[in-house]
Write a protein that holds these residues in place. Sequence first.
Motif, PDB file in Angstrom:
ATOM      1  N   ALA A  55       0.953  -0.984  -0.134  1.00 31.26           N
ATOM      2  CA  ALA A  55      -0.002  -0.100  -0.173  1.00 31.26           C
ATOM      3  C   ALA A  55       0.808   1.198   0.113  1.00 31.26           C
ATOM      4  CB  ALA A  55      -0.824  -0.054   1.281  1.00 31.26           C
ATOM      5  N   ARG A  56       0.399   2.062  -0.916  1.00 28.41           N
ATOM      6  CA  ARG A  56       0.868   3.530  -0.651  1.00 28.41           C
ATOM      7  C   ARG A  56       0.050   4.442  -0.546  1.00 28.41           C
ATOM      8  NH1 ARG A  56       1.262   6.787  -5.341  1.00 28.41           N
ATOM      9  NH2 ARG A  56      -0.047   5.960  -7.137  1.00 28.41           N
ATOM     10  N   VAL A  57       0.308   5.741   0.256  1.00 34.37           N
ATOM     11  CA  VAL A  57      -0.207   6.751   0.414  1.00 34.37           C
ATOM     12  C   VAL A  57      -0.449   7.687  -0.527  1.00 34.37           C
ATOM     13  CG1 VAL A  57      -1.236   8.402   2.273  1.00 34.37           C
ATOM     14  CG2 VAL A  57      -0.565   6.221   2.973  1.00 34.37           C
ATOM     15  N   VAL A  58      -1.358   8.097  -1.337  1.00 27.59           N
ATOM     16  CA  VAL A  58      -1.575   9.303  -2.135  1.00 27.59           C
ATOM     17  C   VAL A  58      -2.181  10.508  -1.434  1.00 27.59           C
ATOM     18  CG1 VAL A  58      -2.365  10.132  -4.040  1.00 27.59           C
ATOM     19  CG2 VAL A  58      -1.721   7.624  -3.910  1.00 27.59           C
ATOM     20  N   ARG A  59      -1.525  11.394  -1.122  1.00 29.11           N
ATOM     21  CA  ARG A  59      -2.114  12.654  -0.190  1.00 29.11           C
ATOM     22  C   ARG A  59      -2.824  13.475  -1.579  1.00 29.11           C
ATOM     23  NH1 ARG A  59      -0.418  11.453   4.213  1.00 29.11           N
ATOM     24  NH2 ARG A  59       1.736  11.111   4.699  1.00 29.11           N
ATOM     25  N   GLN A  60      -4.055  13.887  -0.833  1.00 25.20           N
ATOM     26  CA  GLN A  60      -5.088  14.770  -1.721  1.00 25.20           C
ATOM     27  C   GLN A  60      -5.350  15.893  -0.856  1.00 25.20           C
ATOM     28  OE1 GLN A  60      -7.968  11.562  -3.875  1.00 25.20           O
ATOM     29  NE2 GLN A  60      -7.867  11.382  -1.827  1.00 25.20           N
ATOM     30  N   GLU A  61      -5.655  17.013  -1.762  1.00 21.87           N
ATOM     31  CA  GLU A  61      -6.100  18.135  -1.321  1.00 21.87           C
ATOM     32  C   GLU A  61      -7.659  18.189  -1.035  1.00 21.87           C
ATOM     33  OE1 GLU A  61      -4.930  22.008  -2.998  1.00 21.87           O
ATOM     34  OE2 GLU A  61      -2.989  21.031  -3.283  1.00 21.87           O
ATOM     35  N   ARG A  62      -8.363  18.655  -0.139  1.00 21.70           N
ATOM     36  CA  ARG A  62      -9.488  18.748   0.323  1.00 21.70           C
ATOM     37  C   ARG A  62     -10.619  17.276   0.460  1.00 21.70           C
ATOM     38  NH1 ARG A  62      -9.465  22.508  -4.332  1.00 21.70           N
ATOM     39  NH2 ARG A  62      -9.394  24.641  -3.442  1.00 21.70           N
ATOM     40  N   ARG A  63      -9.708  16.478   0.499  1.00 21.53           N
ATOM     41  CA  ARG A  63     -10.315  15.129   0.639  1.00 21.53           C
ATOM     42  C   ARG A  63      -9.178  14.236   1.774  1.00 21.53           C
ATOM     43  NH1 ARG A  63     -12.105  12.269  -4.829  1.00 21.53           N
ATOM     44  NH2 ARG A  63     -10.548  13.430  -5.769  1.00 21.53           N
ATOM     45  N   PRO A  64      -9.698  13.283   2.096  1.00 23.73           N
ATOM     46  CA  PRO A  64      -8.805  12.380   2.857  1.00 23.73           C
ATOM     47  C   PRO A  64      -7.668  11.658   1.911  1.00 23.73           C
ATOM     48  CG  PRO A  64     -11.127  11.900   3.463  1.00 23.73           C
ATOM     49  CD  PRO A  64     -11.015  12.636   2.169  1.00 23.73           C
ATOM     50  N   ASP A  65      -6.538  11.480   2.612  1.00 21.02           N
ATOM     51  CA  ASP A  65      -5.652  10.578   1.865  1.00 21.02           C
ATOM     52  C   ASP A  65      -5.942   9.583   1.574  1.00 21.02           C
ATOM     53  OD1 ASP A  65      -3.871  12.849   2.175  1.00 21.02           O
ATOM     54  OD2 ASP A  65      -2.832  11.813   3.861  1.00 21.02           O
ATOM     55  N   LYS A  66      -5.599   8.892   0.297  1.00 26.37           N
ATOM     56  CA  LYS A  66      -6.081   7.388  -0.058  1.00 26.37           C
ATOM     57  C   LYS A  66      -4.895   6.531  -0.174  1.00 26.37           C
ATOM     58  CE  LYS A  66      -6.334   8.295  -5.006  1.00 26.37           C
ATOM     59  NZ  LYS A  66      -7.281   8.255  -6.202  1.00 26.37           N
ATOM     60  N   ARG A  67      -5.271   5.288   0.048  1.00 23.39           N
ATOM     61  CA  ARG A  67      -4.219   4.123  -0.103  1.00 23.39           C
ATOM     62  C   ARG A  67      -4.442   3.529  -1.402  1.00 23.39           C
ATOM     63  NH1 ARG A  67      -4.273   0.731   4.994  1.00 23.39           N
ATOM     64  NH2 ARG A  67      -2.323  -0.197   4.043  1.00 23.39           N
ATOM     65  N   MET A  68      -3.522   3.425  -2.041  1.00 23.56           N
ATOM     66  CA  MET A  68      -3.372   2.782  -3.570  1.00 23.56           C
ATOM     67  C   MET A  68      -2.594   1.356  -3.195  1.00 23.56           C
ATOM     68  SD  MET A  68      -4.871   4.627  -5.422  1.00 23.56           S
ATOM     69  CE  MET A  68      -4.617   4.109  -6.971  1.00 23.56           C
ATOM     70  N   PHE A  69      -3.252   0.309  -3.677  1.00 24.15           N
ATOM     71  CA  PHE A  69      -2.648  -1.295  -3.438  1.00 24.15           C
ATOM     72  C   PHE A  69      -2.166  -1.879  -4.776  1.00 24.15           C
ATOM     73  CE2 PHE A  69      -6.154   0.004  -0.241  1.00 24.15           C
ATOM     74  CZ  PHE A  69      -5.389  -0.682   0.868  1.00 24.15           C
ATOM     75  N   THR A  70      -0.984  -2.600  -4.649  1.00 27.44           N
ATOM     76  CA  THR A  70      -0.615  -3.457  -5.545  1.00 27.44           C
ATOM     77  C   THR A  70      -0.137  -4.601  -5.366  1.00 27.44           C
ATOM     78  OG1 THR A  70       1.586  -2.362  -5.333  1.00 27.44           O
ATOM     79  CG2 THR A  70       0.384  -1.409  -7.094  1.00 27.44           C
ATOM     80  N   LEU A  71       0.002  -5.524  -6.204  1.00 30.94           N
ATOM     81  CA  LEU A  71       0.404  -6.896  -5.742  1.00 30.94           C
ATOM     82  C   LEU A  71       1.997  -7.102  -5.466  1.00 30.94           C
ATOM     83  CD1 LEU A  71      -1.332  -9.294  -8.161  1.00 30.94           C
ATOM     84  CD2 LEU A  71      -1.741  -9.347  -5.661  1.00 30.94           C
ATOM     85  N   THR A  72       2.331  -7.792  -4.504  1.00 34.83           N
ATOM     86  CA  THR A  72       3.783  -7.742  -4.547  1.00 34.83           C
ATOM     87  C   THR A  72       4.264  -9.061  -5.209  1.00 34.83           C
ATOM     88  OG1 THR A  72       3.768  -9.359  -2.413  1.00 34.83           O
ATOM     89  CG2 THR A  72       3.889  -6.861  -1.943  1.00 34.83           C
ATOM     90  N   GLU A  73       5.467  -9.304  -5.241  1.00 39.49           N
ATOM     91  CA  GLU A  73       5.927 -10.735  -6.049  1.00 39.49           C
ATOM     92  C   GLU A  73       5.390 -11.929  -5.277  1.00 39.49           C
ATOM     93  OE1 GLU A  73       6.842 -13.257  -8.475  1.00 39.49           O
ATOM     94  OE2 GLU A  73       7.031 -10.977  -8.871  1.00 39.49           O
ATOM     95  N   THR A  74       5.216 -11.731  -3.899  1.00 41.96           N
ATOM     96  CA  THR A  74       4.608 -12.910  -3.075  1.00 41.96           C
ATOM     97  C   THR A  74       3.333 -13.058  -3.405  1.00 41.96           C
ATOM     98  OG1 THR A  74       6.525 -12.218  -1.243  1.00 41.96           O
ATOM     99  CG2 THR A  74       4.698 -13.638  -0.467  1.00 41.96           C
ATOM    100  N   GLY A  75       2.763 -11.957  -3.424  1.00 43.82           N
ATOM    101  CA  GLY A  75       1.020 -11.991  -3.766  1.00 43.82           C
ATOM    102  C   GLY A  75       0.884 -12.669  -5.308  1.00 43.82           C
ATOM    103  N   HIS A  76       1.857 -12.280  -6.555  1.00 43.95           N
ATOM    104  CA  HIS A  76       1.868 -12.982  -7.742  1.00 43.95           C
ATOM    105  C   HIS A  76       2.082 -14.431  -7.303  1.00 43.95           C
ATOM    106  CE1 HIS A  76       1.394  -9.777 -10.527  1.00 43.95           C
ATOM    107  NE2 HIS A  76       2.123  -8.848  -9.916  1.00 43.95           N
ATOM    108  N   GLN A  77       2.922 -14.724  -6.683  1.00 50.04           N
ATOM    109  CA  GLN A  77       3.279 -16.216  -6.648  1.00 50.04           C
ATOM    110  C   GLN A  77       2.134 -17.242  -5.735  1.00 50.04           C
ATOM    111  OE1 GLN A  77       6.795 -16.088  -4.164  1.00 50.04           O
ATOM    112  NE2 GLN A  77       8.201 -15.643  -5.935  1.00 50.04           N
ATOM    113  N   GLU A  78       1.370 -16.364  -4.793  1.00 45.19           N
ATOM    114  CA  GLU A  78       0.422 -17.045  -4.068  1.00 45.19           C
ATOM    115  C   GLU A  78      -1.014 -17.067  -5.096  1.00 45.19           C
ATOM    116  OE1 GLU A  78      -1.753 -17.821  -0.389  1.00 45.19           O
ATOM    117  OE2 GLU A  78       0.306 -17.487  -0.761  1.00 45.19           O
ATOM    118  N   LEU A  79      -1.204 -16.105  -5.631  1.00 45.51           N
ATOM    119  CA  LEU A  79      -2.081 -16.162  -6.784  1.00 45.51           C
ATOM    120  C   LEU A  79      -1.917 -17.206  -7.834  1.00 45.51           C
ATOM    121  CD1 LEU A  79      -4.931 -15.177  -7.410  1.00 45.51           C
ATOM    122  CD2 LEU A  79      -3.801 -13.220  -8.766  1.00 45.51           C
ATOM    123  N   ARG A  80      -0.804 -17.245  -8.532  1.00 46.37           N
ATOM    124  CA  ARG A  80      -0.357 -18.321  -9.493  1.00 46.37           C
ATOM    125  C   ARG A  80      -0.274 -19.551  -8.794  1.00 46.37           C
ATOM    126  NH1 ARG A  80       3.670 -14.814 -11.014  1.00 46.37           N
ATOM    127  NH2 ARG A  80       5.255 -15.315  -9.670  1.00 46.37           N
TER     128      ARG A  80
END
Length: 190
Positions: A55-80
């Motif tokens: 997860a990474r945090v994206v700062r936003q003006e006038r709205r709460p910060d949001k978290r953006m999610f991506t798969l890790t290599e471990t996540g890719h392996q688990e899904l495969r």
Amino acid sequence: MSLKYAVLAALLEGEASGYQLSKAFDVSPAGYWPATPQQLYRELERLAGDGLIRARVVRQERRPDKRMFTLTETGHQELRAFAAAPVRRPTALRDELLIKVRAMDGTDPAVTRELIEERRTRAGGRLDRYEHMRERLLDGRDEDAYLDDARRIGPYLTLMGGIAFERENLAWCDRVLAVLERRAARAGRG
């Protein structure tokens, strides 16, 4: 299966916020793995804690910060590994409406008709959304060309399943409504 793999598979499309994932789950074909936003956010926290997503945090003006999610290599392996494993349980149909239809004899047929019409309306709406998604994915190509050339075909194949499911839902609803109408007409003459 748990929500875990549905979330990991959704992240194959790329980085997404919890809100974006929630919307994607809301329109996913056939509702093959429904989740409330609360369930989804809890699962995202678990997956991040397990190192399957980042997860990474994206700062936003006038709205709460949001978290953006991506798969890790471990996540890719688990899904495969999950995708390659045999299906543990065959598909089982659990549908409250089918129980109500089974128990309808001796009740007001108008109530059953209303329930079927409601199902038909929802199925038609989902089918329209899926057909729109299909056209957007095809982007002017025919289906065979898309399936031959697309980088990822899993989402399209899943979409095909959703379209088939909703078409069958509509056909069943139409058949039930026709039977109810015929029986009502016959009862009116008797």
